[in-house]
Structure formats: C-alpha cells, structure tokens
Design an enzyme around this catalytic site. Structure first.
Site, PDB file in Angstrom:
ATOM      1  N   ARG A  32      -9.439  16.155   7.312  1.00  0.00           N
ATOM      2  CA  ARG A  32     -10.256  16.605   6.171  1.00  0.00           C
ATOM      3  C   ARG A  32     -11.594  17.130   6.680  1.00  0.00           C
ATOM      4  O   ARG A  32     -12.172  16.564   7.619  1.00  0.00           O
ATOM      5  CB  ARG A  32     -10.520  15.446   5.198  1.00  0.00           C
ATOM      6  CG  ARG A  32      -9.317  15.050   4.405  1.00  0.00           C
ATOM      7  CD  ARG A  32      -9.649  13.888   3.475  1.00  0.00           C
ATOM      8  NE  ARG A  32      -8.568  12.924   3.515  1.00  0.00           N
ATOM      9  CZ  ARG A  32      -8.708  11.613   3.299  1.00  0.00           C
ATOM     10  NH1 ARG A  32      -9.878  11.104   3.008  1.00  0.00           N
ATOM     11  NH2 ARG A  32      -7.660  10.829   3.352  1.00  0.00           N
ATOM     12  N   ARG A  72      -2.631  -2.077  -3.372  1.00  0.00           N
ATOM     13  CA  ARG A  72      -3.819  -1.237  -3.185  1.00  0.00           C
ATOM     14  C   ARG A  72      -3.699  -0.069  -4.162  1.00  0.00           C
ATOM     15  O   ARG A  72      -2.696   0.658  -4.145  1.00  0.00           O
ATOM     16  CB  ARG A  72      -3.862  -0.713  -1.755  1.00  0.00           C
ATOM     17  CG  ARG A  72      -5.032   0.191  -1.536  1.00  0.00           C
ATOM     18  CD  ARG A  72      -5.028   0.778  -0.163  1.00  0.00           C
ATOM     19  NE  ARG A  72      -6.217   1.591   0.005  1.00  0.00           N
ATOM     20  CZ  ARG A  72      -6.312   2.587   0.864  1.00  0.00           C
ATOM     21  NH1 ARG A  72      -5.296   2.891   1.632  1.00  0.00           N
ATOM     22  NH2 ARG A  72      -7.431   3.258   0.964  1.00  0.00           N
ATOM     23  N   ASN A  91       0.872  -1.172   0.000  1.00  0.00           N
ATOM     24  CA  ASN A  91       0.000   0.000   0.000  1.00  0.00           C
ATOM     25  C   ASN A  91       0.911   1.224   0.000  1.00  0.00           C
ATOM     26  O   ASN A  91       1.493   1.591   1.020  1.00  0.00           O
ATOM     27  CB  ASN A  91      -0.880  -0.039   1.261  1.00  0.00           C
ATOM     28  CG  ASN A  91      -1.827   1.139   1.335  1.00  0.00           C
ATOM     29  OD1 ASN A  91      -1.764   2.054   0.511  1.00  0.00           O
ATOM     30  ND2 ASN A  91      -2.693   1.130   2.330  1.00  0.00           N
ATOM     31  N   HIS A 102     -12.531   3.287   0.174  1.00  0.00           N
ATOM     32  CA  HIS A 102     -12.503   2.277   1.253  1.00  0.00           C
ATOM     33  C   HIS A 102     -13.294   1.023   0.868  1.00  0.00           C
ATOM     34  O   HIS A 102     -13.838   0.335   1.736  1.00  0.00           O
ATOM     35  CB  HIS A 102     -13.115   2.825   2.569  1.00  0.00           C
ATOM     36  CG  HIS A 102     -12.302   3.859   3.257  1.00  0.00           C
ATOM     37  ND1 HIS A 102     -12.878   4.933   3.906  1.00  0.00           N
ATOM     38  CD2 HIS A 102     -10.969   3.996   3.426  1.00  0.00           C
ATOM     39  CE1 HIS A 102     -11.934   5.690   4.434  1.00  0.00           C
ATOM     40  NE2 HIS A 102     -10.759   5.145   4.158  1.00  0.00           N
TER      41      HIS A 102
END
Ligand code: ADP
Length: 400
Positions: A239, A89, A10, A178
């Site tokens: 965020r 990923r 990842n 996700h």
C-alpha cells in the site's frame, strides 16, 4: 476459575487464520491457516504440539469449508470440548463499537452495515462469523473490532479538512486500525518501564504487511496514522500510504486509469513492492539490498523508514509527554535495520540507539534498544490473538 480456551478466528478475503488461546497464560495451544480460499489451490495448515498437518482443501474451497475442516481437526484432536468461546477479529466497528461485543443478530447486522466503510474486510469477517456459528453454534461468539481502541481519538484528530456534512451524513472520518495490537503493546511497555499505564505516553509503530503508527496517552489512542481506510499513513508492503490526492485525479484524467485500477495501484502495487519492483517482503528486500547490492530495494527501505520516522515525529503533537517508542509487528520485532534507520532519524526527539542491543534483540522477546540517555525505544512482540481471546472472555463475564 480453571483454564479458559478461546478459538480466535481472523477471516480475510481469501484466508482464515485461527488459533486456540489459553487465556490464563496467553499462550497459543494451536495455530493454523486456511489460505488461497475460493481457488482450487486452497490449503489447510495446522500446528499443534510441535506437529504440523498440511493438506489441500476439497471443493467448495470456501470459508465454510475451511471452518468445517478446522472443526473436524479439532474434534480429532479432542480439543472441541475445551473451548469456551469463539473470538472474531472484525476490522471495522465504525462509531458504534468502542468495545468488543457479544455477537447477536443486531451486531451482525451492524457489521454488515459497516461493510460500506470496509468493503474488503467486513464481509469476509462476517463470512467467518456465519461459518463458525454454523459449525460451533453452541459456543458464544464475540466480535473484537480493530477500530475500537481508536474511538478515544478527539475530534480534532479524527476529522479531515472536508465539508462537515461528509462526516455527519456519511461517517467520513479517520478511524484507525490495528487497535488490538497498539493497546496490547502499550500495556506491555508500561509494565516494562515499571509505570502505571495511566501515567505513560507512547508512540507505537505496528510494522507488518500493513503498518500503522499510534500516539497513546494514558492507555488511550489519541491519534493514529491509518484513516478512513487502512490505506492512509506510512508506506506499507504493497500500500502506498499517504499520497497527494491530486495524483489520483492526474491518473484518471491524464493516464486513463479507472477507479478499479487506481484502487489496485494504491493498495496492491505500491509501497515496498512498487518502489522496489521486487517484493513487498521486508526480509527479501534487506537481502536484495545488502547481499546483492540492489539499489531500488535499498531506496524502498529508506523511503519506508523515513516516512515512518516522519509520522512518529508528527504524532508527538497529540501528546503532552513522551516516555518512548514501541516497535512491534513482523518488521518492528525482527528488523534491526529498520529500527536503526528510524531511530537515527529521530535524534532531535532524543532517541538514541544502542547498536548492540538492537542487533541482539530476538523475535518474541521484549527489550529496550536505547542508550541510557535516550528516551525508551522498546521492541515488544504483539499478540493480537491473545487480546481477542482475553477480550472475548471479558465480554462473556460481563454478560453473565
Ligand atoms: P501481517 O501484517 O500479515 O501480520 P507480519 O506482522 O507477520 O505481517 O509481518 C510481515 C513482515 O515482517 C514481512 O515484511 C516480513 O518480511 C517481515 N519480517 C519478518 N521477519 C523478518 C526479519 N527477520 N527481518 C526483516 N523483516 C522481517
């Protein structure tokens, strides 16, 4: 078939997370992280059989160096020969990828082309793929896309109220992220309540540094809180989640913000961090709020939980029935405070909390934290690496 081990990579903009997953058991044989890449503080950490190895990376401190260090360690531990594949990923698969894909020249080109939709993520993912191909070129490489699970969303859920040409000509639509986590926990939740996934409906809340909520009907995503980018939706670590787009014009026209400054503000300086002025880390905020009486930390957590509850209620509109709610991710699996606040906000939807079960639910364990009269409220540990590994094996078996 004997054990199949997949190296899962990842790759972020300044880090490479990796693990070796035994796809028979779903367990991680080895885990690790190379972080602060592209700086002279780059370091490498590896955990294997209760032992940890930590060292500073040597120049050039980049992703290539991190993967080379990983291969060197795996060789030393005689783990290279057990690997059957590398699973990557990849954040954005656009509309092209609703399944994982064996990495070919064409797939790499497609991932590169999709960088315009995910400029922070896809180039980093591609760097990881190139580095792994260079170091482990003899192994098949598979891309598993974060957006793929959400490709089942209907048009009414994924289109914005913008001119249709922006979708047709520029692919501006909601994608959702996700995906590996949401699909995995929905499957686990169906097992937990003893119903086939095809007959279950859940809302899953993946609450980590990034947070997203997804409505899942019959094992398929029908709507999700994240959008064109992972910025839309609930308040996250740093965020903002949803804001009135009018605020952006105000910042630019009246407060002299540049586009880069708006980007920094909404992605890095907002959320729990911006609200509390203290930290993006939920655990630290809980300590500050409840052990030191920090009001801003408490307010940040209240807003975080309220906005999540509001999204859960809104996403129910995409479902025709609802079995329960799923909490996952670092916060969802560990914070009894956050779960309590969210569930207490949702009593109208017949969610009621069993306080004792909520407090007792420990990291790494699946449990139902609702009262007998409530809909299910499940805590399900996610396993994104496990999904990437098992999907990689599936792709290879289909390719044979
Ligand atoms: P990522 O999205 O980077 O994978 P994680 O899923 O690991 O992140 O989640 C990180 C978040 O989980 C952090 O905000 C951290 O504070 C929170 N967290 C971890 N353990 C606890 C805990 N015991 N109580 C509250 N929050 C926790």
């Amino acid at each position: 078939m004997s054990q199949i081990h997949v190296l899962v990579i990842n790759c972020g903009s300044s880090s490479v997370k990796f693990s070796i997953i035994n796809t028979r058991s779903g367990e991680a044989v080895l885990t690790g992280l190379a972080e602060r890449l592209l700086s002279n503080k780059a370091s490498f950490t590896l955990h294997y059989q209760q032992q940890s190895e930590h060292f500073s990376l040597q120049a050039p401190y980049d992703h290539q160096a991190a993967v080379a260090a990983l291969v060197q360690q795996l060789s030393k531990l005689e783990l290279l020969e057990i690997l059957s594949a590398v699973g990557h990923r990849v954040v954005h698969g656009g509309e092209q990828f609703c399944q994982p894909a064996l990495i070919t020249k064409e797939v790499k080109q497609a991932i590169a082309d999709l960088s315009r939709l995910a400029p922070l993520h896809n180039p980093a993912n591609l760097t990881g793929i190139h580095a792994a191909e260079k170091a482990l070129g003899h192994l098949p490489q598979v891309a598993v896309f974060d957006t793929a699970f959400h490709q089942s969303m209907p048009k009414k859920a994924y289109l914005y109220g913008l001119p249709y040409a922006l979708y047709q000509e520029h692919a501006i639509r909601k994608y959702g992220f996700h995906g590996s986590s949401h699909s995995f926990v929905a499957g686990q939740a169906a097992n937990f309540i003893g119903k086939p996934a095809s007959q279950c409906s859940f809302i899953s809340a993946h609450l980590g540094n990034g947070c997203s909520i997804t409505a899942i009907q019959a094992g398929q995503s029908v709507d999700s809180s994240m959008g064109f980018t992972p910025l839309e939706g609930v308040v996250m670590g740093s965020r903002s989640g949803d804001v009135d787009p009018g605020i952006i014009f105000h910042l630019i026209e009246h407060l002299a913000y540049s586009p880069e400054q708006v980007h920094q503000l909404l992605n890095k300086d907002s959320g729990l961090l911006g609200l509390s002025g203290l930290s993006n880390d939920c655990r630290e905020l809980e300590q500050a709020a409840f052990q030191q009486g920090n009001h801003r930390a408490k307010l940040a957590l209240e807003i975080f939980c309220y906005r999540i509850a509001k999204y859960i209620a809104a996403l129910c509109a995409g479902l025709t029935s609802l079995d329960g709610l799923i909490f996952t991710g670092g916060i969802g699996e560990n914070s009894s405070y956050v779960r309590e606040q969210i569930i207490n906000q949702l009593s109208l939807l017949n969610f009621h909390l069993d306080q004792d079960k909520n407090r007792e639910t420990r990291f790494g364990k699946s449990d139902d934290i609702s009262t007998p009269s409530s809909r299910y409220a499940l805590v399900i540990p996610t396993n994104e690496e496990g999904v990437i590994a098992s999907q990689s094996v599936q792709v290879l078996q289909e390719a044979i």
